[in-house]
Design a protein around this motif. Structure first.
Motif, PDB file in Angstrom:
ATOM      1  N   GLN A 187     -44.272 -64.239 -92.982  1.00  0.00           N
ATOM      2  CA  GLN A 187     -44.490 -64.416 -94.421  1.00  0.00           C
ATOM      3  C   GLN A 187     -45.300 -63.252 -95.011  1.00  0.00           C
ATOM      4  O   GLN A 187     -46.178 -63.449 -95.852  1.00  0.00           O
ATOM      5  CB  GLN A 187     -45.207 -65.747 -94.693  1.00  0.00           C
ATOM      6  N   SER A 237     -45.440 -62.721 -98.936  1.00  0.00           N
ATOM      7  CA  SER A 237     -46.323 -63.690 -99.597  1.00  0.00           C
ATOM      8  C   SER A 237     -47.787 -63.342 -99.357  1.00  0.00           C
ATOM      9  O   SER A 237     -48.611 -63.403-100.277  1.00  0.00           O
ATOM     10  CB  SER A 237     -46.044 -65.110 -99.079  1.00  0.00           C
ATOM     11  N   TYR A 247     -38.771 -61.891-105.472  1.00  0.00           N
ATOM     12  CA  TYR A 247     -38.929 -62.647-104.233  1.00  0.00           C
ATOM     13  C   TYR A 247     -38.555 -64.123-104.389  1.00  0.00           C
ATOM     14  O   TYR A 247     -38.005 -64.742-103.482  1.00  0.00           O
ATOM     15  CB  TYR A 247     -40.377 -62.511-103.762  1.00  0.00           C
ATOM     16  N   ARG A 248     -38.887 -64.724-105.538  1.00  0.00           N
ATOM     17  CA  ARG A 248     -38.577 -66.117-105.845  1.00  0.00           C
ATOM     18  C   ARG A 248     -39.100 -67.081-104.776  1.00  0.00           C
ATOM     19  O   ARG A 248     -38.392 -68.008-104.355  1.00  0.00           O
ATOM     20  CB  ARG A 248     -37.064 -66.301-106.038  1.00  0.00           C
ATOM     21  N   HIS A 249     -40.300 -66.854-104.329  1.00  0.00           N
ATOM     22  CA  HIS A 249     -40.931 -67.743-103.353  1.00  0.00           C
ATOM     23  C   HIS A 249     -41.747 -68.803-104.085  1.00  0.00           C
ATOM     24  O   HIS A 249     -42.355 -68.534-105.116  1.00  0.00           O
ATOM     25  CB  HIS A 249     -41.834 -66.941-102.417  1.00  0.00           C
ATOM     26  N   VAL A 297     -47.174 -75.662-101.698  1.00  0.00           N
ATOM     27  CA  VAL A 297     -45.997 -75.203-100.950  1.00  0.00           C
ATOM     28  C   VAL A 297     -45.661 -76.171 -99.831  1.00  0.00           C
ATOM     29  O   VAL A 297     -44.531 -76.281 -99.402  1.00  0.00           O
ATOM     30  CB  VAL A 297     -46.233 -73.789-100.383  1.00  0.00           C
TER      31      VAL A 297
END
Length: 294
Positions: A171, A174, A240-242, A293
């Motif tokens: 990750q 992020s 990224y659209r996380h 998340v």
């Protein structure tokens, strides 16, 4: 018996003074942040209890905190005269703890923190060494330079998360986004703290941004950093659209706007102190965004 009671009180006072010196609350925030990163971003599918028992995470957290504690000690060691003007009630070194004891504790803690990092991973050890050296350099020289010292502290704050990304190699986008967020919030907070402490810094010849450029131009620098941070968060979300980045944008951007509006009106030490604390609140919002998340 009276002598034993006196000895106990002295030892208790010494430990209390030491914990105050190393800013134990800030150290707990560092550990909390690293564990949150591991639980909610790096290994969200792993049971919490398993994560909490991981030896590598314990070593990373311990070594980071130990190096940070050494940094707080050396910072106060060099800042005794300035703190007598800015924060006279918070002085520990020279009043509650001897200077030579503080210096010895600084070297010992750095040795332990770097050694733990090397034992776990050479990469972690190198990061801890860089952090320890940068903390000393900041306290000795950089903090008296406009913006350079602020940037050094911001880099060190980001490294709390970067060391996790480097060791676990998961990750990473992020984690580096959060590290970037931490960098900008920290540099903004450090500049605001300089605005709060401008009188004491000027007395001892520090070349902080408010002293060199004045309050108005310093505020403009902060506005630029706020704009850059906003642009980075929005562009990262678009690419990224996380989910974590989405929550970070949703909860952090309103706080950044509030900081902007309050900073425009601020002109007293009390108001700058409030904004400095509010930056800590924004950082906490960022950390807690990870929970969503899960």
């Amino acid at each position: 018996m009276p002598q034993n009671n006196t000895t106990t009180l002295v030892k208790k006072d010494s430990w209390t003074s030491f914990l105050k010196l190393v800013r134990w609350q800030n150290l707990m925030i560092i550990v909390f942040t690293q564990y949150m990163v591991k639980i909610f971003l790096i290994s969200p599918q792993q049971p919490w209890l398993t994560t909490l028992q991981e030896l590598p995470l314990l070593i990373i957290g311990s070594s980071t905190v130990i190096v940070a504690a050494a940094g707080y000690i050396i910072n106060d060691y060099y800042d005794i005269k300035i703190d007598r003007v800015n924060k006279p009630k918070r002085i520990v070194i020279g009043r509650l703890i001897k200077r030579r004891v503080a210096l010895g504790a600084h070297f010992t803690l750095n040795f332990i923190g770097i050694g733990l990092g090397v034992w776990l991973s050479l990469k972690v050890g190198v990061i801890n060494f860089i952090a320890g050296f940068l903390l000393w350099l900041y306290s000795n020289q950089l903090k008296r330079l406009p913006l350079v010292g602020n940037a050094a502290i911001a880099v060190l704050t980001a490294m709390v998360v970067i060391v996790m990304a480097v060791y676990y190699e998961q990750q990473q986008l992020s984690l580096f986004t959060f590290a970037t967020f931490a960098f900008f919030i920290t540099i903004i907070r450090e500049i605001i703290k300089d605005m709060e402490d401008v009188r004491g810094d000027a007395t001892f010849g520090c070349k902080t941004l408010p002293i060199v450029w004045g309050m108005r131009r310093t505020k403009n620098v902060i506005y630029v950093f706020l704009g850059i941070l906003t642009a980075i968060l929005l562009s990262t979300l678009f690419v990224y659209r996380h989910l974590f980045i989405l929550y970070l944008v949703i909860f952090v951007l309103p706080s950044l706007f509030f900081l902007f509006t309050r900073l425009r009106r601020a002109d007293t030490k009390k108001e700058y102190r409030y904004l400095s604390h509010f930056c800590k609140f924004i950082m906490l919002i960022g950390v807690l965004s990870m929970v969503l998340v899960f």
